[in-house]
Scaffold this active site. Sequence first.
Site, mmCIF file in Angstrom:
data_model
loop_
_atom_site.group_PDB
_atom_site.id
_atom_site.type_symbol
_atom_site.label_atom_id
_atom_site.label_comp_id
_atom_site.label_asym_id
_atom_site.label_seq_id
_atom_site.Cartn_x
_atom_site.Cartn_y
_atom_site.Cartn_z
ATOM 1 N N SER A 164 0.853 -1.188 0.000
ATOM 2 C CA SER A 164 0.000 0.000 0.000
ATOM 3 C C SER A 164 0.892 1.242 0.000
ATOM 4 O O SER A 164 1.727 1.395 -0.887
ATOM 5 C CB SER A 164 -0.953 -0.022 1.197
ATOM 6 O OG SER A 164 -1.828 1.086 1.154
ATOM 7 N N THR A 165 0.777 2.095 1.023
ATOM 8 C CA THR A 165 1.550 3.334 1.069
ATOM 9 C C THR A 165 3.051 3.036 1.008
ATOM 10 O O THR A 165 3.562 2.253 1.792
ATOM 11 C CB THR A 165 1.242 4.095 2.365
ATOM 12 O OG1 THR A 165 -0.173 4.206 2.518
ATOM 13 C CG2 THR A 165 1.866 5.488 2.332
ATOM 14 N N HIS A 191 -2.416 -1.049 -3.480
ATOM 15 C CA HIS A 191 -3.540 -0.122 -3.318
ATOM 16 C C HIS A 191 -3.309 1.090 -4.216
ATOM 17 O O HIS A 191 -2.365 1.852 -4.007
ATOM 18 C CB HIS A 191 -3.651 0.337 -1.867
ATOM 19 C CG HIS A 191 -4.019 -0.755 -0.915
ATOM 20 N ND1 HIS A 191 -4.024 -0.572 0.452
ATOM 21 C CD2 HIS A 191 -4.413 -2.038 -1.113
ATOM 22 C CE1 HIS A 191 -4.396 -1.698 1.048
ATOM 23 N NE2 HIS A 191 -4.627 -2.596 0.117
ATOM 24 N N MET A 279 -0.316 1.117 5.090
ATOM 25 C CA MET A 279 -1.097 1.569 6.232
ATOM 26 C C MET A 279 -2.258 0.589 6.469
ATOM 27 O O MET A 279 -2.811 0.035 5.523
ATOM 28 C CB MET A 279 -1.634 2.970 5.928
ATOM 29 C CG MET A 279 -2.238 3.712 7.076
ATOM 30 S SD MET A 279 -2.303 5.505 6.736
ATOM 31 C CE MET A 279 -2.851 5.576 5.026
ATOM 32 N N ASP A 282 -4.611 -4.651 5.987
ATOM 33 C CA ASP A 282 -4.907 -5.491 4.820
ATOM 34 C C ASP A 282 -3.753 -6.463 4.571
ATOM 35 O O ASP A 282 -2.588 -6.092 4.620
ATOM 36 C CB ASP A 282 -5.132 -4.607 3.585
ATOM 37 C CG ASP A 282 -5.640 -5.400 2.390
ATOM 38 O OD1 ASP A 282 -6.195 -6.503 2.603
ATOM 39 O OD2 ASP A 282 -5.485 -4.918 1.253
#
Length: 338
Positions: A164-165, A191, A279, A282
């Site tokens: 993600s991030t 993401h 973050m 998930d």
Amino acid sequence: MKILIVDDSAFMRKVISDLTQKISFIQTVEIARNGQKAVEAVKDDPEIDLILMDIEMPVMDGLTALKEIKKLRNVPVIMLSSLSNQDVTIEALDAGAADFIEKPVNLFSIKQEWVTDFKNKILMVKNKSQQMLNPVDQSLEVTDLTTVPGQLPTFVHAMVIGASTGGPRTLLRIIRHLPAEIKMPIFIVQHMPKGFTASFAKRLNQETTSQIVEAQDGMRIERQVYLCPGDYHMTLENGQIKLNQQPKLHGTRPAVDYLFSSAAKMYRRNLVAVLLTGMGSDGAKGMADIHQLGGYTIAEDEASCVVFGMPRSAIELGVVNEILDLSAIEQKINQIVG
């Protein structure tokens, strides 16, 4: 925090400024009308904690300004992007941008979901900055960072990766280290909003001789890299890729858990999973499914993560076989898939 907003649109500056001033930990908001003014502001003011910067601007565009700012100091920069400049957005992430925020379609009616995402990304930068200023004594958290026994399968048939991030830059590093030919499929969930994953797949393709494609529904699985498209969940079933638009999971679509859990059922003990920076939580449940069915699980360590949320959640569940820094992950992936 002191934030600098950089955008040539006075209306956009006003909208972003009004939003940031409602966030309790933001004390000062400055503005700049183009990239050149942003570079000058960073030179003159060492107390700027975060920059929110548009990509398309006169005098100096956001990408050029980002590169100049990074030469001066490592202040976090979040890009304000639109669907018309996905390629430049991906390049900005590779050049050191912490993240990007897709501009609202309608500035007169901004959805609460967008506002929440906006605030979370600023909070992410704040938390990361605090960690760097006040590093946690790892000896106090040994129980949080323990692995579970496990052995890398003799025969690995597939690999799944979730991020993600901070993921785009991390994935670019990993892809650059792939061997010329891979002996198994690699499935990636990053993401990312709809429209940006096609540009990201294209950029990844430029960095390796291995074939990288944005996944499509019904694709037969071959020895190549598949990137899940934005706004779809990706699952694996009967040797095929399946895409769906089921409700968001952990506030996102795509979600890593969907891929990991379906891959666990299909490949069982012949699967390796890698959970990278991000973050939230998930991927943790999916890692648990993989671990339960005999697969091998790897999480990125806190020091090399932009955000340690996703790997930490899996570690705390007790379903991670190895915790490695990014360099070690690159080597491990190369060893497994080559």
